[in-house]
Scaffold this active site. Structure first.
Site, PDB file in Angstrom:
ATOM      1  N   CYS A  54       0.884  -1.167   0.000  1.00 64.65           N
ATOM      2  CA  CYS A  54       0.000   0.000   0.000  1.00 64.65           C
ATOM      3  C   CYS A  54       0.916   1.210   0.000  1.00 64.65           C
ATOM      4  O   CYS A  54       1.536   1.524   1.013  1.00 64.65           O
ATOM      5  CB  CYS A  54      -0.916   0.017   1.217  1.00 64.65           C
ATOM      6  SG  CYS A  54      -1.971   1.491   1.255  1.00 64.65           S
ATOM      7  N   CYS A 111      -0.494   4.347   2.490  1.00 68.24           N
ATOM      8  CA  CYS A 111      -0.542   4.218   3.959  1.00 68.24           C
ATOM      9  C   CYS A 111      -0.332   2.760   4.337  1.00 68.24           C
ATOM     10  O   CYS A 111       0.760   2.241   4.189  1.00 68.24           O
ATOM     11  CB  CYS A 111      -1.843   4.783   4.514  1.00 68.24           C
ATOM     12  SG  CYS A 111      -3.319   4.146   3.693  1.00 68.24           S
ATOM     13  N   SER A 112      -1.400   2.083   4.796  1.00 64.38           N
ATOM     14  CA  SER A 112      -1.240   0.670   5.186  1.00 64.38           C
ATOM     15  C   SER A 112      -2.537  -0.094   4.964  1.00 64.38           C
ATOM     16  O   SER A 112      -2.918  -0.909   5.798  1.00 64.38           O
ATOM     17  CB  SER A 112      -0.799   0.563   6.645  1.00 64.38           C
ATOM     18  OG  SER A 112      -1.752   1.181   7.500  1.00 64.38           O
ATOM     19  N   CYS A 113      -3.235   0.173   3.857  1.00 65.67           N
ATOM     20  CA  CYS A 113      -4.471  -0.560   3.553  1.00 65.67           C
ATOM     21  C   CYS A 113      -4.142  -2.054   3.463  1.00 65.67           C
ATOM     22  O   CYS A 113      -3.163  -2.444   2.837  1.00 65.67           O
ATOM     23  CB  CYS A 113      -5.076  -0.059   2.244  1.00 65.67           C
ATOM     24  SG  CYS A 113      -5.701   1.635   2.352  1.00 65.67           S
TER      25      CYS A 113
END
Length: 201
Positions: free
Chosen positions: A107, A110-112
């Site tokens: 991702c 961000c951190s999906c």
């Protein structure tokens, strides 16, 4: 001379965040917004989310061609069939590794991450270094995780977003024909579901 403090329980240190969460929880219970069983159900749901869910999906796909077809065409339906609840509105797409193709998930913003299936993302997945290097030099990143894709294998990097979450369906290791579904699931690691590595052999 005996030390009378030696049998005392150590004081538990509670972080400010944990104290704040407990205070909010107590307030919600007091006001009747939540009940104690609802709180416990939420905790159980959060604790049930782990890479073991993804491993179960993959192991079932390895032994059941019909389930594999469902997993690749409708990841949420396949997860629901095994009692998992990927309730997030984002799409859940499963991409298959083959002898010619290896998938890697990142991702970049961000951190999906498919938390309902894989639990919390590891710290390295959220790091700026991984998010930038996985796109620029995926082979080098995988090499650092102990996996070297053969030269002829194409690498495809999938960028998770708020709308789409990905998971890798890794290839089944050779010489595992005699293993049952539960034994196969034990070979599947979180890293192989992200694509930085492959299952244990």
């Amino acid at each position: 001379m005996s030390d009378h403090h030696s049998h005392e329980e150590p004081r538990q240190i509670i972080s400010p965040y944990a104290a704040r969460i407990r205070a909010i929880e107590a307030l919600l219970l007091e006001k009747g917004v939540l009940t104690e069983p609802e709180v416990q159900d939420s905790i159980s749901y959060m604790e049930a989310r782990s890479p073991a869910n993804g491993a179960k999906l993959v192991a079932r796909a390895w032994v059941n061609p019909d389930f594999k077809a469902l997993l690749l065409s409708d990841g949420k339906a396949a997860a629901s069939e095994l009692g998992m609840a990927p309730e997030h509105p984002a799409e859940f797409i499963v991409v298959e590794n083959t002898p010619e193709l290896h998938n890697l998930i990142v991702c970049t913003l961000c951190s999906c991450y498919p938390r309902a299936i894989l639990g919390r993302p590891p710290d390295w997945y959220k790091s700026f270094e991984y998010r930038s290097r996985a796109v620029r030099e995926p082979r080098a990143v995988m090499r650092e995780f102990g996996f070297e894709p053969p030269e002829g294998v194409e690498i495809i990097v999938h960028d998770s977003t708020a709308d789409v979450r990905y998971m890798v369906l890794p290839m089944r290791p050779p010489d595992t024909e005699d293993l049952g579904e539960e034994e196969l699931a034990e070979l599947i690691t979180r890293d192989s579901l992200i694509g930085v590595n492959v299952p244990r052999s």
